[in-house]
Design a protein around this motif. Sequence first.
Motif, PDB file in Angstrom:
ATOM      1  N   SER A 222      36.231  45.009  53.018  1.00 41.44           N
ATOM      2  CA  SER A 222      36.362  45.860  51.846  1.00 41.44           C
ATOM      3  C   SER A 222      37.154  47.110  52.219  1.00 41.44           C
ATOM      4  O   SER A 222      37.389  47.390  53.409  1.00 41.44           O
ATOM      5  N   GLN A 223      37.555  47.876  51.206  1.00 44.86           N
ATOM      6  CA  GLN A 223      38.262  49.128  51.467  1.00 44.86           C
ATOM      7  C   GLN A 223      37.387  50.075  52.282  1.00 44.86           C
ATOM      8  O   GLN A 223      37.862  50.712  53.236  1.00 44.86           O
ATOM      9  N   THR A 224      36.115  50.152  51.944  1.00 43.67           N
ATOM     10  CA  THR A 224      35.192  51.033  52.664  1.00 43.67           C
ATOM     11  C   THR A 224      35.067  50.623  54.129  1.00 43.67           C
ATOM     12  O   THR A 224      35.079  51.468  55.035  1.00 43.67           O
ATOM     13  N   GLU A 225      34.947  49.319  54.378  1.00 43.10           N
ATOM     14  CA  GLU A 225      34.825  48.828  55.753  1.00 43.10           C
ATOM     15  C   GLU A 225      36.102  49.115  56.552  1.00 43.10           C
ATOM     16  O   GLU A 225      36.035  49.485  57.731  1.00 43.10           O
ATOM     17  N   ALA A 226      37.257  48.946  55.916  1.00 46.01           N
ATOM     18  CA  ALA A 226      38.525  49.239  56.596  1.00 46.01           C
ATOM     19  C   ALA A 226      38.603  50.711  56.977  1.00 46.01           C
ATOM     20  O   ALA A 226      39.025  51.072  58.082  1.00 46.01           O
ATOM     21  N   ARG A 227      38.175  51.594  56.058  1.00 42.53           N
ATOM     22  CA  ARG A 227      38.206  53.030  56.353  1.00 42.53           C
ATOM     23  C   ARG A 227      37.240  53.386  57.478  1.00 42.53           C
ATOM     24  O   ARG A 227      37.552  54.232  58.325  1.00 42.53           O
ATOM     25  N   MET A 228      36.095  52.755  57.494  1.00 39.84           N
ATOM     26  CA  MET A 228      35.136  53.024  58.560  1.00 39.84           C
ATOM     27  C   MET A 228      35.713  52.637  59.910  1.00 39.84           C
ATOM     28  O   MET A 228      35.582  53.375  60.896  1.00 39.84           O
ATOM     29  N   LYS A 229      36.379  51.492  59.977  1.00 40.54           N
ATOM     30  CA  LYS A 229      36.972  51.047  61.241  1.00 40.54           C
ATOM     31  C   LYS A 229      38.057  51.999  61.721  1.00 40.54           C
ATOM     32  O   LYS A 229      38.263  52.180  62.921  1.00 40.54           O
ATOM     33  N   LEU A 230      38.761  52.616  60.780  1.00 40.14           N
ATOM     34  CA  LEU A 230      39.859  53.514  61.122  1.00 40.14           C
ATOM     35  C   LEU A 230      39.418  54.975  61.249  1.00 40.14           C
ATOM     36  O   LEU A 230      40.207  55.824  61.653  1.00 40.14           O
TER      37      LEU A 230
END
Length: 433
Positions: A222-230
């Motif tokens: 998800s967008q949220t998961e991608a942001r967390m990884k970055l």
Amino acid sequence: MSRQVSGSRAESNSETLGHSKVEADKTRSQISVYLMDLWSFIPYYMARLCASLRAESIEVTLGSTCYHLDRNYFRKVGLTPDPILLDSGGGIRSSRLRRLVKAFEYLVNLVILAIRMTVSKPDILHVEYFTFLDHGFPFEIWFLKYVRFLGVPLVYTIHNVTFQDAPDRHRPMYRRAYHMADALICHGEEARTQVVQDFDVRPERISVIPHGPLFDDKPELSQTEARMKLGLPSEATLVLCLGVICEYKGIPFLLDAWKQLIESGASAHLLIAGTGETRLLSSIREKVSLQGLESSVDLWLHFIPVEQLPLLFLAADILVYPYKAGTTSGALLTGMNYGKPIVATKLPFFCEYLKNEENALLVDYGDVDALSSSLRRLIHDPEERLRLTRVADKEDLKNPSWADIAKATRECYDNLLKTRLESRRTNGRAIQF
């Protein structure tokens, strides 16, 4: 005596036609292609094209050194660069020393290839990028002259018609290169028109074959998961400008529009990500500081690992392409694959894929008010972002597949070999008469 001459001519003609038959068979079966970018300037494009061509019964040699920012990239995607090439300069840390060594190795590699092609010729030499041509040096022109002397068919892909940071520079050199190729490939109709008009190239020598997305394997995140990884903020509206940073990509223009946007009270975050020349990156950092934009602008001015690129596109709410020039853009075609709303300048190449108010918002380069207004509109209106995204998904933005690109490239090769075959047959008949 005359009978002997006539017999010799007949034998010669028979040999010519026999050789032509072999070439005709090659156009219908496997052909060998040397795909050339000795500097490894466009490694991601080279990898996608090379892999796709092999599915079209083409024996491709990847004529590239390793990408200096990711020395194992080709091997990670299952490709092996031509082992005959010198390739130690890319591993040097010092940028100045690295460029010097790579330049020396590049010139030696041109000689090595010239010698090898004297002994064993590919069916096609396909040039993707010439680094010295952009700087006005004739070394690659000399190489092309020798390749033509050997009779190797030459295809040249024009990624940018001229050097984009200085479009009028070294035009005579580009003209010579374009006229030496047997066939040219452009990525858009506007580029084809420009080559015809500005360099007097016959239209029938140019094939228009799209540039494909460089990364189309989207992680299941998800967008949220991608942001967390970055490590990016989860709540802010994120505007992304991603790609190799060059003068022609209009970053100062974007920052001027962003300053106006923030001063109007908009709340959003701009991420500029990518590497480029040290001088240019320093000027961008200085401009952000002078304009007091540090709190709303993140600068990732370094090499972005290939594994992070899809995450950045997934994390973004809006993609922006403020380019001043350019006749193709892998960054745009890759970004289109992620179904994000786009704000871009009205470059002819962009307009081949993007329609203002339909699947993107387009502005004139240099119009700070228009760029600021378009970004503000999408930042403040999630429904408008969704509308543009739905249209993009429905139309698929005419995004070409690599399978289609490979088929079109194979057709270009086949047409070139067929033309040479017919020419030899014609010459054979002329000898007979």
